[in-house]
Design a protein around this motif. Structure first.
Motif, PDB file in Angstrom:
ATOM      1  N   GLN A   1       2.170   6.060  -7.202  1.00 13.50           N
ATOM      2  CA  GLN A   1       1.187   6.892  -7.752  1.00 13.50           C
ATOM      3  C   GLN A   1       1.569   8.473  -7.755  1.00 13.50           C
ATOM      4  OE1 GLN A   1      -1.627   5.952  -9.252  1.00 13.50           O
ATOM      5  NE2 GLN A   1      -1.620   7.842  -9.873  1.00 13.50           N
ATOM      6  N   GLU A   2       2.428   8.762  -6.742  1.00 14.56           N
ATOM      7  CA  GLU A   2       2.855  10.121  -6.432  1.00 14.56           C
ATOM      8  C   GLU A   2       4.034  10.446  -7.844  1.00 14.56           C
ATOM      9  OE1 GLU A   2       5.247  11.829  -3.067  1.00 14.56           O
ATOM     10  OE2 GLU A   2       3.164  11.512  -2.246  1.00 14.56           O
TER      11      GLU A   2
ATOM     12  N   ILE B   1       2.448   1.588  -3.409  1.00 12.86           N
ATOM     13  CA  ILE B   1       1.081   2.232  -4.347  1.00 12.86           C
ATOM     14  C   ILE B   1       1.322   3.888  -4.239  1.00 12.86           C
ATOM     15  CG2 ILE B   1      -1.333   2.070  -4.926  1.00 12.86           C
ATOM     16  CD1 ILE B   1      -1.521  -0.581  -4.383  1.00 12.86           C
ATOM     17  N   ALA B   2       1.014   4.248  -2.840  1.00 14.28           N
ATOM     18  CA  ALA B   2       1.024   5.656  -2.781  1.00 14.28           C
ATOM     19  C   ALA B   2       2.176   6.386  -3.348  1.00 14.28           C
ATOM     20  CB  ALA B   2       0.828   5.898  -1.209  1.00 14.28           C
ATOM     21  N   ASP B   3       3.483   5.824  -3.097  1.00 15.70           N
ATOM     22  CA  ASP B   3       4.456   6.471  -3.496  1.00 15.70           C
ATOM     23  C   ASP B   3       4.733   6.397  -4.993  1.00 15.70           C
ATOM     24  OD1 ASP B   3       7.428   7.512  -2.998  1.00 15.70           O
ATOM     25  OD2 ASP B   3       7.857   5.508  -3.952  1.00 15.70           O
TER      26      ASP B   3
ATOM     27  N   ASP C   1       0.840  -1.205   0.123  1.00 13.71           N
ATOM     28  CA  ASP C   1      -0.015  -0.118   0.004  1.00 13.71           C
ATOM     29  C   ASP C   1       1.050   1.361   0.072  1.00 13.71           C
ATOM     30  OD1 ASP C   1      -2.443  -1.302   0.090  1.00 13.71           O
ATOM     31  OD2 ASP C   1      -2.758  -1.133   1.958  1.00 13.71           O
ATOM     32  N   LYS C   2       1.931   1.224   0.842  1.00 11.15           N
ATOM     33  CA  LYS C   2       2.818   2.455   0.774  1.00 11.15           C
ATOM     34  C   LYS C   2       3.313   2.382  -0.487  1.00 11.15           C
ATOM     35  CE  LYS C   2       3.956   2.366   5.606  1.00 11.15           C
ATOM     36  NZ  LYS C   2       4.780   1.576   6.520  1.00 11.15           N
TER      37      LYS C   2
END
Length: 172
Positions: free
Chosen positions: A106-107, A102-104, A99-100
């Motif tokens: 995506q950024e 994915i967030a990174d 999940d981390k």
């Protein structure tokens, strides 16, 4: 331009963080999952974390079967329950890491999107040759897209299907 600067910085950050690991592909996941022990990969090793997640899920399923058989046979299940709990905790931990990621990712993808659009338009129009930056942006953007897709496909089918459906409706 500012989007070029952002692109250079993002490419540099991406390569430092993820560049030393194998690319995420279904083939690499299958290969890695086959011999993936429950070792803990680096946080940024997306392929390693997906493979470890899948291995933990398989081990949990196998252990659940073992547990059901032990219950039927009336044998002690304490150590089986402890192993099952260990797999549940591992799955949760790998899921949090991904999940981390994915967030990174995506950024980073968002940071590259303006330059990616320019580069792909250039490629489609064929009016001018692609620069090294254009090629690197296209390659990295698509690698990121692929990594995000693989994480969703392998860890959360429902979210992935919703994303696919939304992207279909958003492009029409």
């Amino acid at each position: 331009s500012q989007s070029r600067e952002v692109a250079y910085d993002t490419l540099d950050a991406y390569n430092k963080q993820y560049g030393k690991y194998d690319n995420v592909s279904e083939e690499n996941i299958a290969d890695r999952s086959e011999y993936s022990t429950m070792g803990t990969p680096d946080e940024d090793d997306i392929l390693g974390n997906i493979s470890a997640y899948l291995a933990a899920k398989k081990s949990l399923a196998d252990t659940q079967t073992e547990y059901e058989n032990a219950v039927k046979d009336g044998t002690d299940t304490k150590d089986i329950e402890e192993r099952m709990q260990g797999y549940v905790d591992s799955i949760s931990s790998f899921n949090d890491r991904l999940d981390k990621n994915i967030a990174d990712l995506q950024e980073k993808k968002d940071a590259l999107s303006e330059q990616y659009t320019k580069a792909t338009e250039k490629r489609v129009n064929g009016t001018e040759p692609l620069t090294t930056l254009d090629k690197d942006v296209i390659q990295t953007y698509e690698e990121i897209e692929n990594a995000i897709r693989s994480i969703y496909e392998n860890t959360n089918q429902a979210d992935w299907n919703n994303m696919e459906i939304n992207s279909i409706f958003n492009t029409e």
